[in-house]
Design a protein around this motif. Structure first.
Motif, PDB file in Angstrom:
ATOM      1  N   LEU A  32       0.858  -1.195   0.000  1.00 29.75           N
ATOM      2  CA  LEU A  32       0.000   0.000   0.000  1.00 29.75           C
ATOM      3  C   LEU A  32       0.887   1.237   0.000  1.00 29.75           C
ATOM      4  O   LEU A  32       1.824   1.323   0.791  1.00 29.75           O
ATOM      5  N   VAL A  33       0.584   2.185  -0.862  1.00 29.43           N
ATOM      6  CA  VAL A  33       1.392   3.402  -0.955  1.00 29.43           C
ATOM      7  C   VAL A  33       0.467   4.607  -0.790  1.00 29.43           C
ATOM      8  O   VAL A  33      -0.511   4.741  -1.538  1.00 29.43           O
ATOM      9  N   GLU A  34       0.753   5.459   0.183  1.00 28.90           N
ATOM     10  CA  GLU A  34      -0.115   6.615   0.402  1.00 28.90           C
ATOM     11  C   GLU A  34       0.315   7.773  -0.500  1.00 28.90           C
ATOM     12  O   GLU A  34       1.444   8.259  -0.397  1.00 28.90           O
ATOM     13  N   LYS A  35      -0.574   8.190  -1.411  1.00 33.09           N
ATOM     14  CA  LYS A  35      -0.279   9.305  -2.332  1.00 33.09           C
ATOM     15  C   LYS A  35      -1.565  10.025  -2.662  1.00 33.09           C
ATOM     16  O   LYS A  35      -2.628   9.396  -2.763  1.00 33.09           O
ATOM     17  N   HIS A  36      -1.488  11.308  -2.895  1.00 34.60           N
ATOM     18  CA  HIS A  36      -2.580  12.105  -3.437  1.00 34.60           C
ATOM     19  C   HIS A  36      -3.901  11.838  -2.693  1.00 34.60           C
ATOM     20  O   HIS A  36      -4.955  11.635  -3.291  1.00 34.60           O
ATOM     21  N   GLY A  37      -3.813  11.782  -1.355  1.00 39.73           N
ATOM     22  CA  GLY A  37      -5.033  11.681  -0.540  1.00 39.73           C
ATOM     23  C   GLY A  37      -5.700  10.322  -0.502  1.00 39.73           C
ATOM     24  O   GLY A  37      -6.864  10.216  -0.112  1.00 39.73           O
ATOM     25  N   ALA A  38      -4.984   9.275  -0.924  1.00 41.76           N
ATOM     26  CA  ALA A  38      -5.572   7.929  -0.886  1.00 41.76           C
ATOM     27  C   ALA A  38      -4.455   6.897  -0.720  1.00 41.76           C
ATOM     28  O   ALA A  38      -3.273   7.241  -0.742  1.00 41.76           O
ATOM     29  N   PHE A  39      -4.869   5.660  -0.537  1.00 43.66           N
ATOM     30  CA  PHE A  39      -3.890   4.572  -0.426  1.00 43.66           C
ATOM     31  C   PHE A  39      -3.958   3.725  -1.691  1.00 43.66           C
ATOM     32  O   PHE A  39      -5.001   3.124  -1.972  1.00 43.66           O
ATOM     33  N   TYR A  40      -2.872   3.701  -2.432  1.00 42.83           N
ATOM     34  CA  TYR A  40      -2.819   2.900  -3.656  1.00 42.83           C
ATOM     35  C   TYR A  40      -2.374   1.490  -3.296  1.00 42.83           C
ATOM     36  O   TYR A  40      -1.286   1.299  -2.751  1.00 42.83           O
ATOM     37  N   LEU A  41      -3.242   0.535  -3.579  1.00 39.51           N
ATOM     38  CA  LEU A  41      -2.926  -0.867  -3.318  1.00 39.51           C
ATOM     39  C   LEU A  41      -2.289  -1.412  -4.601  1.00 39.51           C
ATOM     40  O   LEU A  41      -2.990  -1.690  -5.588  1.00 39.51           O
ATOM     41  N   GLU A  42      -0.960  -1.522  -4.577  1.00 43.23           N
ATOM     42  CA  GLU A  42      -0.243  -1.900  -5.799  1.00 43.23           C
ATOM     43  C   GLU A  42      -0.351  -3.399  -6.052  1.00 43.23           C
ATOM     44  O   GLU A  42       0.273  -4.213  -5.366  1.00 43.23           O
ATOM     45  N   LEU A  43      -1.134  -3.735  -7.061  1.00 44.03           N
ATOM     46  CA  LEU A  43      -1.417  -5.144  -7.347  1.00 44.03           C
ATOM     47  C   LEU A  43      -0.610  -5.645  -8.544  1.00 44.03           C
ATOM     48  O   LEU A  43      -0.959  -6.627  -9.169  1.00 44.03           O
ATOM     49  N   PHE A  44       0.495  -4.902  -8.840  1.00 46.41           N
ATOM     50  CA  PHE A  44       1.220  -5.223 -10.084  1.00 46.41           C
ATOM     51  C   PHE A  44       2.650  -5.695  -9.821  1.00 46.41           C
ATOM     52  O   PHE A  44       3.524  -5.484 -10.645  1.00 46.41           O
ATOM     53  N   HIS A  45       2.865  -6.356  -8.710  1.00 48.60           N
ATOM     54  CA  HIS A  45       4.236  -6.793  -8.404  1.00 48.60           C
ATOM     55  C   HIS A  45       4.504  -8.243  -8.795  1.00 48.60           C
ATOM     56  O   HIS A  45       5.520  -8.813  -8.414  1.00 48.60           O
ATOM     57  N   GLY A  46       3.583  -8.857  -9.557  1.00 48.54           N
ATOM     58  CA  GLY A  46       3.769 -10.237 -10.000  1.00 48.54           C
ATOM     59  C   GLY A  46       4.476 -10.340 -11.340  1.00 48.54           C
ATOM     60  O   GLY A  46       4.985  -9.350 -11.883  1.00 48.54           O
ATOM     61  N   ALA A  47       4.460 -11.546 -11.906  1.00 48.75           N
ATOM     62  CA  ALA A  47       5.277 -11.866 -13.078  1.00 48.75           C
ATOM     63  C   ALA A  47       4.942 -11.043 -14.320  1.00 48.75           C
ATOM     64  O   ALA A  47       5.810 -10.800 -15.148  1.00 48.75           O
ATOM     65  N   THR A  48       3.696 -10.610 -14.482  1.00 55.04           N
ATOM     66  CA  THR A  48       3.346  -9.901 -15.722  1.00 55.04           C
ATOM     67  C   THR A  48       2.949  -8.447 -15.465  1.00 55.04           C
ATOM     68  O   THR A  48       2.355  -7.791 -16.319  1.00 55.04           O
ATOM     69  N   ILE A  49       3.246  -7.958 -14.279  1.00 54.20           N
ATOM     70  CA  ILE A  49       3.067  -6.559 -13.830  1.00 54.20           C
ATOM     71  C   ILE A  49       1.666  -5.973 -14.030  1.00 54.20           C
ATOM     72  O   ILE A  49       1.503  -4.792 -14.263  1.00 54.20           O
ATOM     73  N   ALA A  50       0.637  -6.820 -13.893  1.00 51.19           N
ATOM     74  CA  ALA A  50      -0.743  -6.323 -13.819  1.00 51.19           C
ATOM     75  C   ALA A  50      -1.479  -7.141 -12.753  1.00 51.19           C
ATOM     76  O   ALA A  50      -1.024  -8.218 -12.365  1.00 51.19           O
TER      77      ALA A  50
END
Ligand SMILES: *Cc1c(COP(=O)(O)O)cnc(C)c1O
Length: 495
Positions: free
Chosen positions: A92-110
């Motif tokens: 989770l990354v806090e930016k621009h007034g919200a928490f971005y849940l980064e779901l793209f750290h797997g093998a095909t980056i989506a």
């Protein structure tokens, strides 16, 4: 007691979870849903200290009740490992007034990796448990990300083959390159001369083709699906919403029981439906904010109660959301309509015949958890530029649709509930669109030059998934017309 899964369209045959995963789509064309949605059997406080893998077990066991603890834990361990470039799996990354849940750290980056890295394990386990005799042929329509993520998961898995149909002119250059360079003796990629809806409708038709099913069985094959119509895709997606909540609690961002909102950039309605399932499990989610691009069928639907696909299909910079028939909405409407399969089947027939249907006011009242809005192409570009300028954080166009819709929602409602935005793809998958937004003067080069420019500008290293396709040889060049999909499948399987 095992959960029972049945079709949304009236076929009353009961399936266990593993049988539903194996079959993919019900025989009457409906989608499998559990007779009742489970509830969390541990408190959120108890779940708070768990790793992603441990939490995945606690959530998935509630849906996949006929998998043994040992089987399910082995599937989870095989999926959420070093294929992900961070041990948090979904940070989770806090930016621009919200928490971005980064779901793209797997093998095909989506975000499709979140479910498709485990689906092959769930399916192979299901085949063993149910003594399936036939080789499984995964038939998949992709708007760009599912195809690659599914092939990465199924490549060289014994007892399986995978055939992917993608719209030849409807995916990003990196998406296409990822697919046509796919290795594995059991992988087949076909570009169709049509759009994603054509591909998805064609695949559903093949699933419903009884004559073809007979020919397949005689040759020792059976179809299954890796699309989000497969319940084995949805269940793993419920996990990360619970995970996001427990992370926010652990970081002191939420008080006990305090709700959060979620924003999901939506196409086929799978990801946001998983968030709704998480809410029904007992997770404190207030609003489910459904973000669309210019193909805004869902926005219109939530506003008017009329689902109408009779409109132009627009190719946008967020191609994985260029969809006019959002398949998983059927599961939501089935629930919201009190699990009335006949009613649901009538709606789907109407959609098929006329391209639209209207839901009742009563049903609409059960959709009040949802808010829909959309972002235009111009707004998406501005949002990518704004967030980069203000935060130094690069959004991919899909996530930017969600980010923009969240800003609209907050301005419109004044609701300041803590909000998680599903960040569904790495900006490196859509480098040209991203560069056109943040540095248009440098956006003219060829695709891989832009990748290096983006890295220099953002300071984010080029992901391995992109490095590895730079020089990889093209292994697939098959194309076909929409009418030739059946013939193409038969040719591939030599039947
Ligand atoms: C598939 C996809 C979506 C849409 O998700 P659905 O579950 O189909 O609603 C959004 N963003 C990206 C990057 C995707 O790959």
């Amino acid at each position: 007691m095992d959960l029972t899964y049945r079709s949304t369209r009236g076929d009353r045959t009961a399936y266990t979870a593993s049988q539903a995963v194996l079959k993919g789509l019900a025989s009457d064309g409906g989608l499998f849903v559990p007779d009742q949605l489970p509830r969390l059997d541990k408190s959120l406080e108890e779940l708070q200290g768990l790793s992603y893998q441990e939490l995945a077990y606690e959530v998935m066991k509630l849906f996949l009740t006929d998998y043994t603890e040992e089987e399910l834990k082995a599937c989870i361990a095989g999926a959420y490992d070093e294929k992900f470039d961070t041990p948090q799996i979904a940070p989770l990354v806090e930016k621009h007034g919200a928490f971005y849940l980064e779901l793209f750290h797997g093998a095909t980056i989506a975000f499709k990796d979140m479910a498709l890295s485990i689906l092959p394990h769930l399916m192979v386990t299901a085949a063993k448990k149910n003594h399936a005799e036939h080789e499984i042929v995964i038939l998949t329509a992709t708007s760009g990300d599912t195809g690659k993520a599914a092939m990465a998961g199924f490549a060289d898995v014994p007892g399986t083959r995978i055939i992917v149909f993608y719209p030849k002119d409807g995916v990003s250059p990196v998406q296409e390159r990822q697919m046509v360079t796919q290795k594995g003796n059991n992988t087949y990629v076909v570009g169709i001369r049509g759009n994603f809806d054509d591909a998805q409708t064609g695949v559903k038709k093949l699933f419903g083709d009884q004559a073809l099913a007979g020919e397949l069985a005689a040759a020792g094959f059976q179809f299954s699906s890796a699309n989000s119509i497969n319940i084995g895709r949805l269940v793993p997606q419920v996990v990360y919403y619970v995970y996001a909540y427990t992370r926010l609690r652990a970081a002191g961002q939420l008080k006990e029981g305090e709700p959060m909102n979620v924003v999901v950039p939506t196409g086929n309605f799978g990801n946001i439906l998983a968030a709704y399932y998480a809410k029904r499990l007992g997770l404190p989610i207030a609003k489910l904010i459904c973000a669309s691009n210019e193909n805004k069928v869902l926005y219109d639907f939530f506003r008017t109660g009329c689902y109408d696909r009779n409109r132009d299909f627009i190719l946008t910079t967020s191609p994985s959301m260029d969809i006019l028939i959002s398949s998983n909405l059927e599961r939501l409407l089935y629930l919201a309509g009190g699990q009335d399969a006949e009613d649901n089947a009538a709606r789907m027939r109407k959609l098929n015949q006329t391209g639209s249907y209207q839901v009742t006011e009563e049903l609409r009242r059960n959709l009040e958890d949802f808010y829909g809005n959309y972002a235009s192409e111009e707004e998406v570009k501005e949002q990518i530029a704004r967030v980069f300028r203000e935060e130094g954080y690069v959004l991919d166009p899909h996530t930017a649709v969600a980010s923009c819709v969240y800003d609209k929602y907050a301005a419109e409602t004044g609701d300041h509930t803590k909000t998680v935005i599903a960040s569904t793809a790495s900006p490196y998958k859509f480098t040209r669109s991203v560069m056109e937004a943040i540095a248009p003067e440098n956006a003219g080069g060829e695709d891989f030059a832009l990748v290096d420019e983006l890295s220099a500008l953002s300071g984010v290293p080029v992901p391995q998934a992109v490095e590895s396709i730079r020089t990889a040889p093209v292994l697939h060049d098959r194309t076909c017309g929409v009418e030739e999909m059946k013939a193409t499948v038969k040719e591939i399987l030599e039947i």
